[in-house]
Design a protein around this motif. Structure first.
Motif, mmCIF file in Angstrom:
data_model
loop_
_atom_site.group_PDB
_atom_site.id
_atom_site.type_symbol
_atom_site.label_atom_id
_atom_site.label_comp_id
_atom_site.label_asym_id
_atom_site.label_seq_id
_atom_site.Cartn_x
_atom_site.Cartn_y
_atom_site.Cartn_z
ATOM 1 N N MET A 149 0.849 -1.189 0.000
ATOM 2 C CA MET A 149 0.000 0.000 0.000
ATOM 3 C C MET A 149 0.888 1.243 0.000
ATOM 4 S SD MET A 149 -2.920 0.896 2.718
ATOM 5 C CE MET A 149 -3.364 2.546 3.028
ATOM 6 N N ALA A 150 0.578 2.175 -0.867
ATOM 7 C CA ALA A 150 1.357 3.402 -0.977
ATOM 8 C C ALA A 150 0.992 4.364 0.153
ATOM 9 C CB ALA A 150 1.103 4.063 -2.317
ATOM 10 N N ARG A 151 1.994 5.080 0.612
ATOM 11 C CA ARG A 151 1.751 6.106 1.616
ATOM 12 C C ARG A 151 1.193 7.349 0.936
ATOM 13 N NH1 ARG A 151 7.195 6.110 5.323
ATOM 14 N NH2 ARG A 151 6.983 4.018 6.143
ATOM 15 N N ARG A 152 0.834 8.335 1.740
ATOM 16 C CA ARG A 152 0.297 9.576 1.203
ATOM 17 C C ARG A 152 1.309 10.202 0.240
ATOM 18 N NH1 ARG A 152 -1.901 14.215 5.050
ATOM 19 N NH2 ARG A 152 -3.528 12.668 5.244
ATOM 20 N N TYR A 153 0.835 10.664 -0.891
ATOM 21 C CA TYR A 153 1.603 11.319 -1.960
ATOM 22 C C TYR A 153 2.546 10.368 -2.700
ATOM 23 C CZ TYR A 153 0.272 15.428 0.825
ATOM 24 O OH TYR A 153 -0.405 16.358 1.558
ATOM 25 N N GLU A 154 2.452 9.069 -2.466
ATOM 26 C CA GLU A 154 3.331 8.136 -3.169
ATOM 27 C C GLU A 154 2.539 7.362 -4.211
ATOM 28 O OE1 GLU A 154 5.643 5.721 -0.533
ATOM 29 O OE2 GLU A 154 6.281 7.438 0.651
ATOM 30 N N LEU A 155 3.210 7.015 -5.297
ATOM 31 C CA LEU A 155 2.554 6.299 -6.390
ATOM 32 C C LEU A 155 2.274 4.851 -6.027
ATOM 33 C CD1 LEU A 155 4.619 7.434 -9.484
ATOM 34 C CD2 LEU A 155 2.306 8.101 -8.896
ATOM 35 N N PRO A 156 1.059 4.379 -6.293
ATOM 36 C CA PRO A 156 0.790 2.946 -6.130
ATOM 37 C C PRO A 156 1.472 2.160 -7.248
ATOM 38 C CG PRO A 156 -1.186 4.121 -6.842
ATOM 39 C CD PRO A 156 -0.124 5.146 -6.627
ATOM 40 N N ASP A 157 1.567 0.869 -7.083
ATOM 41 C CA ASP A 157 2.269 0.013 -8.052
ATOM 42 C C ASP A 157 1.722 0.153 -9.465
ATOM 43 O OD1 ASP A 157 3.925 -0.939 -6.062
ATOM 44 O OD2 ASP A 157 2.703 -2.715 -5.671
ATOM 45 N N ALA A 158 0.406 0.193 -9.610
ATOM 46 C CA ALA A 158 -0.201 0.280 -10.949
ATOM 47 C C ALA A 158 0.192 1.569 -11.658
ATOM 48 C CB ALA A 158 -1.713 0.172 -10.842
ATOM 49 N N ALA A 159 0.235 2.672 -10.934
ATOM 50 C CA ALA A 159 0.615 3.950 -11.536
ATOM 51 C C ALA A 159 2.089 3.947 -11.933
ATOM 52 C CB ALA A 159 0.329 5.088 -10.561
ATOM 53 N N TRP A 160 2.943 3.377 -11.083
ATOM 54 C CA TRP A 160 4.363 3.312 -11.392
ATOM 55 C C TRP A 160 4.613 2.460 -12.633
ATOM 56 C CZ3 TRP A 160 8.646 5.698 -11.353
ATOM 57 C CH2 TRP A 160 9.843 5.033 -11.585
ATOM 58 N N GLU A 161 3.922 1.338 -12.756
ATOM 59 C CA GLU A 161 4.111 0.456 -13.909
ATOM 60 C C GLU A 161 3.773 1.154 -15.214
ATOM 61 O OE1 GLU A 161 1.912 -3.117 -13.179
ATOM 62 O OE2 GLU A 161 3.082 -3.562 -11.375
ATOM 63 N N LEU A 162 2.843 2.083 -15.166
ATOM 64 C CA LEU A 162 2.430 2.818 -16.357
ATOM 65 C C LEU A 162 3.523 3.748 -16.872
ATOM 66 C CD1 LEU A 162 0.069 3.526 -18.289
ATOM 67 C CD2 LEU A 162 -0.627 5.239 -16.615
ATOM 68 N N ILE A 163 4.344 4.277 -15.973
ATOM 69 C CA ILE A 163 5.332 5.286 -16.375
ATOM 70 C C ILE A 163 6.777 4.895 -16.086
ATOM 71 C CG2 ILE A 163 3.701 7.199 -16.164
ATOM 72 C CD1 ILE A 163 4.979 7.790 -13.406
ATOM 73 N N ALA A 164 7.024 3.750 -15.524
ATOM 74 C CA ALA A 164 8.372 3.367 -15.065
ATOM 75 C C ALA A 164 9.413 3.444 -16.169
ATOM 76 C CB ALA A 164 8.349 1.974 -14.463
ATOM 77 N N ASP A 165 9.057 3.060 -17.383
ATOM 78 C CA ASP A 165 10.039 3.053 -18.467
ATOM 79 C C ASP A 165 10.516 4.445 -18.843
ATOM 80 O OD1 ASP A 165 7.343 3.354 -19.506
ATOM 81 O OD2 ASP A 165 8.279 3.297 -21.495
#
Length: 96
Positions: free
Chosen positions: A1-17
């Motif tokens: 679970m992401a903390r406040r103001y941190e990206l969740p895993d799904a959001a990071w996977e979208l832009i990680a590259d």
């Protein structure tokens, strides 16, 4: 679970590259996701860079990464990708 103001895993996977680049030489880089979470923490909280929690790493490194990504267009690429994704899902009203 992401903390406040941190990206969740799904959001990071979208832009990680867009952020993670292969490192060939030099010191080990601080994790790009951690740096981005630190940037988001500062921008969303309104706090000064120096007041950023230590869990994100040195504030100067996070600020340096922010400037690099701002200047090289990485943030613009993120916004473009998110805009396209939201448009595909029909969430954005292009008339407004």
């Amino acid at each position: 679970m992401a903390r406040r103001y941190e990206l969740p895993d799904a959001a990071w996977e979208l832009i990680a590259d867009l952020f993670s680049r292969e490192q060939r030489m030099g010191r080990l880089r601080h994790d790009d996701r951690l740096m981005l979470n630190g940037i988001l923490w500062v921008l969303c909280s309104g706090a000064a860079w120096r007041n950023m929690p230590e869990r994100f790493g040195p504030w100067s490194t996070v600020y340096q990464r922010f400037r690099k990504w701002r200047d090289d267009g990485t943030f613009n690429q993120v916004l473009e990708r998110l805009h396209l994704r939201l448009n595909q899902q029909g969430i954005i009203d292009l008339d407004t």
